[in-house]
Design a protein around this motif. Sequence first.
Motif, short mmCIF file in Angstrom:
data_model
loop_
_atom_site.label_atom_id
_atom_site.label_comp_id
_atom_site.label_asym_id
_atom_site.label_seq_id
_atom_site.Cartn_x
_atom_site.Cartn_y
_atom_site.Cartn_z
N UNK A 129 0.82 -1.21 0.00
CA UNK A 129 0.00 0.00 0.00
C UNK A 129 0.85 1.26 0.00
N UNK A 130 1.96 1.23 0.73
CA UNK A 130 2.78 2.41 0.90
C UNK A 130 3.68 2.74 -0.28
N UNK A 131 3.76 1.82 -1.25
CA UNK A 131 4.63 2.08 -2.40
C UNK A 131 4.06 3.21 -3.25
N UNK A 132 4.96 4.02 -3.80
CA UNK A 132 4.51 5.13 -4.63
C UNK A 132 3.88 4.62 -5.93
N UNK A 133 4.31 3.47 -6.38
CA UNK A 133 3.77 2.96 -7.63
C UNK A 133 4.61 3.39 -8.81
N UNK A 134 4.58 2.60 -9.85
CA UNK A 134 5.34 2.86 -11.06
C UNK A 134 4.35 2.99 -12.20
N UNK A 135 4.52 4.04 -13.00
CA UNK A 135 3.55 4.30 -14.06
C UNK A 135 3.46 3.10 -15.01
N UNK A 136 2.23 2.80 -15.42
CA UNK A 136 2.01 1.70 -16.35
C UNK A 136 2.10 2.21 -17.77
N UNK A 137 2.48 1.33 -18.68
CA UNK A 137 2.43 1.73 -20.07
C UNK A 137 0.99 1.61 -20.56
N UNK A 138 0.69 2.34 -21.60
CA UNK A 138 -0.67 2.31 -22.13
C UNK A 138 -1.02 0.90 -22.56
N UNK A 139 -2.28 0.56 -22.44
CA UNK A 139 -2.70 -0.73 -22.97
C UNK A 139 -2.79 -1.84 -21.95
N UNK A 140 -2.05 -1.73 -20.85
CA UNK A 140 -2.09 -2.82 -19.86
C UNK A 140 -3.50 -2.96 -19.27
N UNK A 141 -4.06 -1.82 -18.92
CA UNK A 141 -5.39 -1.87 -18.31
C UNK A 141 -6.40 -2.51 -19.26
N UNK A 142 -6.34 -2.08 -20.51
CA UNK A 142 -7.29 -2.61 -21.49
C UNK A 142 -7.07 -4.11 -21.70
#
Lengths: 234, 221
Positions: B60-73
């Motif tokens: 939960x505490x991680x800042x997170x790393x931006x995803x590339x487009x398309x992964x969500x889809x």
Amino acid sequence: MNDDNHGPELTFEDGGETPVAVLANPSLDAIVKLPKTIKSARRHMTNPTTTGESAAFSDQTRWMLAVRDQRDKVAFGLLFDHFAPRLKGFVIRSGAKPAQAEDIVQDVMLSVWRKAHLYDPARAQVSAWIYQIARNRNIDMARRNRPLPEALTAEEPEHEPDAGQVMALEQEADVLRAALDRLNPDQRDIIERAYLGELTHSDIAEVTGLPLGTIKSRIRLGLERLRHELKDLR
Amino acid sequence: MTATMTKDISHHISDAVMAAYATGSLSQAFSLVVATHISMCDDCRAALEAHEAAGGVVLEGLAGTALTGGLRARVMGALDEDAGEDRVERDVEARGFDVYPAPVAQALRGQGPRWRKLGGGVRQCILSADREGSARLLYIPAGRPVPEHTHGGLELTLVLQGGFSDKTGHFGVGDVEEADDDLEHVPTADKGEDCICLAATDAPLRFHAIVPRILQPFFAI
Ligand SMILES: [Zn+2]
């Protein structure tokens, strides 16, 4: 590591009509941190898709229950937007190559969808449940299949969770978070590295000092309850 | 054996070994012992899940790393597919048999152990062996000692049937003995019932006395 350790909180409104498209690629710019007071207030806001006692659960618990019980894709999208960037950070720190990282995130999130019937809010926070899926996936990638304990679950956890137990577990997790926040930066760094899979077995003795005992006894109650239900099923 | 059998366990997985298992840094052989003990012990299952709660807090505490487009889809598009179900469900379907909880049953591939004689009536069945260590089942006739041995590092021994005693105490079904390299011990099975143990080491096991040294390469993988 900065001192405020809650990490950025994605801001979406409660409920299903969130502008999901905006969140498809959450960038750091799009992330706004909420003060703690607002966060704890949000915890108790109601969601039109849930009724009764579960309305008091955290957002993530309600989303996960909606995925489990209604196969709600909007709720799954909200879980994805919250967890997928964090999971990517996790698997990269665990040693996955960046090119591989999103494939693993995809696997983990699909497991969240497909294994949702096993999610039991009286035993685990959503973050804990997703953590163990991701950790197992990391290990399976790195070596062969990790030995896992025999599953201890009725085929479907009961649909109406014990609200008191769920809330108490959420509170214990808050205690754990607060304890982690209070550690000095070095200690905190060690703990994070341990849980993110960056430490070896011989380094790991350092992973003490978190108040695991209190949450452990809460989880133990959940297990006893489940044992009781399992016995009734026989 | 089912996961609902669990009581009267007095020797548990140590905090350090449990933390290593929970965070994924424990070797395959030790992980097998820990997973098997947890299958029999609610205390240690709760300890594991407490670690996972802490892991969840860290996640939960991680800042997170931006995803590339398309992964969500891609992920949303795959929700209705069935593919991969077999693999993700493997841990759910596993069931134990006889005295073997699910993790051991899996290592045995669902079949009874193929025992090999070790001498003195003691038999073993190697379950896994790699650079990091080995895991085996040991079968010790009632009242008999296990050949005296030392180990280069840590040894975890979990009782699945019967019981044994050595100079550190008595171990019954579900109990785990954690022995370091200093312990030169002669575990002796209880009278009355043959003892079956799951044992794992992070170094080759070396037997003295009963097994001639020249034979050791065959036994000590
Ligand atoms: Zn135990």
